[in-house]
Design an enzyme around this catalytic site. Structure first.
Site, PDB file in Angstrom:
ATOM      1  N   GLU A  41      -1.791  -5.203   8.678  1.00  0.00           N
ATOM      2  CA  GLU A  41      -0.922  -4.558   9.664  1.00  0.00           C
ATOM      3  C   GLU A  41      -1.442  -4.724  11.091  1.00  0.00           C
ATOM      4  OE1 GLU A  41      -0.032  -0.447   8.743  1.00  0.00           O
ATOM      5  OE2 GLU A  41       0.861  -0.979   6.814  1.00  0.00           O
ATOM      6  N   GLU A  47       8.911  -3.929  10.952  1.00  0.00           N
ATOM      7  CA  GLU A  47       9.330  -2.648  10.377  1.00  0.00           C
ATOM      8  C   GLU A  47       9.827  -1.697  11.471  1.00  0.00           C
ATOM      9  OE1 GLU A  47       6.716  -0.877   7.480  1.00  0.00           O
ATOM     10  OE2 GLU A  47       7.840   1.016   7.485  1.00  0.00           O
ATOM     11  N   ASP A  76      -1.435  -6.253  -0.391  1.00  0.00           N
ATOM     12  CA  ASP A  76      -1.414  -5.558   0.907  1.00  0.00           C
ATOM     13  C   ASP A  76      -2.796  -4.949   1.161  1.00  0.00           C
ATOM     14  OD1 ASP A  76      -0.160  -4.670   3.162  1.00  0.00           O
ATOM     15  OD2 ASP A  76       0.984  -3.071   2.180  1.00  0.00           O
ATOM     16  N   ASP A  87       0.833  -1.211   0.000  1.00  0.00           N
ATOM     17  CA  ASP A  87       0.000   0.000   0.000  1.00  0.00           C
ATOM     18  C   ASP A  87       0.866   1.259   0.000  1.00  0.00           C
ATOM     19  OD1 ASP A  87       0.872  -0.074   2.595  1.00  0.00           O
ATOM     20  OD2 ASP A  87      -1.086   0.257   3.513  1.00  0.00           O
ATOM     21  N   LYS A 141      -1.496  -9.382   3.041  1.00  0.00           N
ATOM     22  CA  LYS A 141      -0.805  -8.888   4.240  1.00  0.00           C
ATOM     23  C   LYS A 141      -1.720  -7.898   4.935  1.00  0.00           C
ATOM     24  CE  LYS A 141       2.756  -5.741   4.162  1.00  0.00           C
ATOM     25  NZ  LYS A 141       2.239  -4.702   5.065  1.00  0.00           N
TER      26      LYS A 141
HETATM   27  O1  KIV Z   1       3.323  -1.242   1.771  1.00  0.00           O
HETATM   28  C1  KIV Z   1       4.506  -1.618   1.802  1.00  0.00           C
HETATM   29  O2  KIV Z   1       5.287  -1.375   0.896  1.00  0.00           O
HETATM   30  C2  KIV Z   1       4.936  -2.376   2.971  1.00  0.00           C
HETATM   31  C3  KIV Z   1       6.383  -2.687   3.095  1.00  0.00           C
HETATM   32  C4  KIV Z   1       7.120  -1.504   3.556  1.00  0.00           C
HETATM   33  C5  KIV Z   1       6.619  -3.871   3.963  1.00  0.00           C
HETATM   34  O3  KIV Z   1       4.141  -2.696   3.809  1.00  0.00           O
END
Ligand code: KIV
Length: 306
Positions: free
Chosen positions: A130, A197, A98, A59, A128
């Protein structure tokens, strides 16, 4: 430790697709996992050719591709357009979509629905999300629906404002303990890997030893099972302020500006296009065409004849 890309070459010497179970094997074999973001067809092709193991349609696209100030505004529909383009350029790495801010937090149903969209509409292999806490329930629901999930703890950009901004996390014993709880909870519900991160390297080292699943670091030191960087950061395509953990491996933005500047100069000076950039026509055909243009019948036509 191997330095060549994962995946055994097939009959024609092509790399075999990387699988999610292989990532666990890589962790166990101390073979570093290479992950990079991609947001379109050309960046996917670059990641493919360079032999990345995992590609995240991150994202971060919100900022590096779409020009938003943060990752918060990007929508599921925008992410899907980008993910579909990545899918068309990618053959072997594991491809992860994401889940953007607002696409999974409100309920398990919403989380599953949007995870399914990444799988059905963009051909992702996994998604993914968060944070720990409520996201652990969302991850569990998505995994139960049959979709692999990667977790993400530490600096979680979607909620950076509640973390006090874009800064390292886990810098006190209490904060590190919270990170440990989040990571262990994500692992316990079945996440196949977790992104760390902006976490102190020493904290990462302790936590990686406690986790069975691969940990992919970004600003989390060298003890992780793999690393991820944002494509635009590592290639120098994005010229905004980069976080401390970014290493630039190229200065592509400057090269691109130089290229467009040279093109503009050539056009203005009449150096482009040159004969080798132009198509030819048989001289007899050209004469016939000129004759047609100057013919009386053409001049006599009215607008209604066309
Ligand atoms: O959105 C993204 O690029 C990420 C990475 C920094 C892991 O979540």
């Amino acid at each position: 430790m191997s330095t060549s890309p994962k995946g055994t070459p097939g009959a024609e010497g092509k790399r075999a697709p990387v699988t999610i179970p292989q990532l666990l094997e890589m962790k166990r074999g101390h073979e570093p996992i290479v992950m990079v973001t991609a947001y379109d067809h050309p960046s996917a092709q670059v990641a493919e050719e360079a032999g990345a193991d995992v590609v995240l349609v991150g994202d971060t696209a919100a900022m590096v591709v779409l020009g938003y100030d943060s990752t918060v505004p990007v929508t599921m529909d925008e992410m899907l357009v980008l993910a579909r383009a990545v899918r068309r350029g990618l053959k072997t790495p594991v491809m992860i979509g994401d889940l953007p801010f607002g696409s999974y937090e409100a309920s398990n149903e919403l989380a599953v629905e949007n995870a399914q969209r990444f799988m059905k509409e963009a051909g992702c292999d996994a998604v993914k999300l968060e944070r720990g806490g409520q996201s652990v329930d969302r991850a569990r629901a998505i995994i139960r629906s049959g979709i692999p999930v990667m977790g993400h703890v530490g600096l979680t950009p979607q909620t950076a404002s509640s973390l006090g901004g874009f800064k390292a996390q886990g810098k006190t014993a209490d904060a590190a303990a919270k990170l440990a709880e989040e990571a262990l909870a994500l692992q316990s519900v079945g996440c196949f890997a977790i992104v760390f991160e902006a976490i102190p390297a020493a904290v990462t080292e302790v936590l990686v030893a406690q986790l069975d699943v691969p940990v992919i670091g970004i600003g989390a030191g060298p003890a992780t099972d793999g690393q991820v960087l944002v494509y635009h950061d590592l290639l120098g395509i994005f010229t905004g302020r980069a976080p401390k953990f970014v290493k630039r491996y190229a200065e592509v933005h400057e090269r691109m500006v130089d290229g467009v500047r040279s093109y503009a100069a050539d056009v203005r000076a009449g150096r482009f296009p040159a004969p080798e950039h132009s198509y030819s026509i048989d001289p007899a055909e050209l004469e016939a065409f000129k004759g047609y243009l100057s013919s009386e019948s053409l001049a006599a036509r009215t607008p209604w004849d066309w």
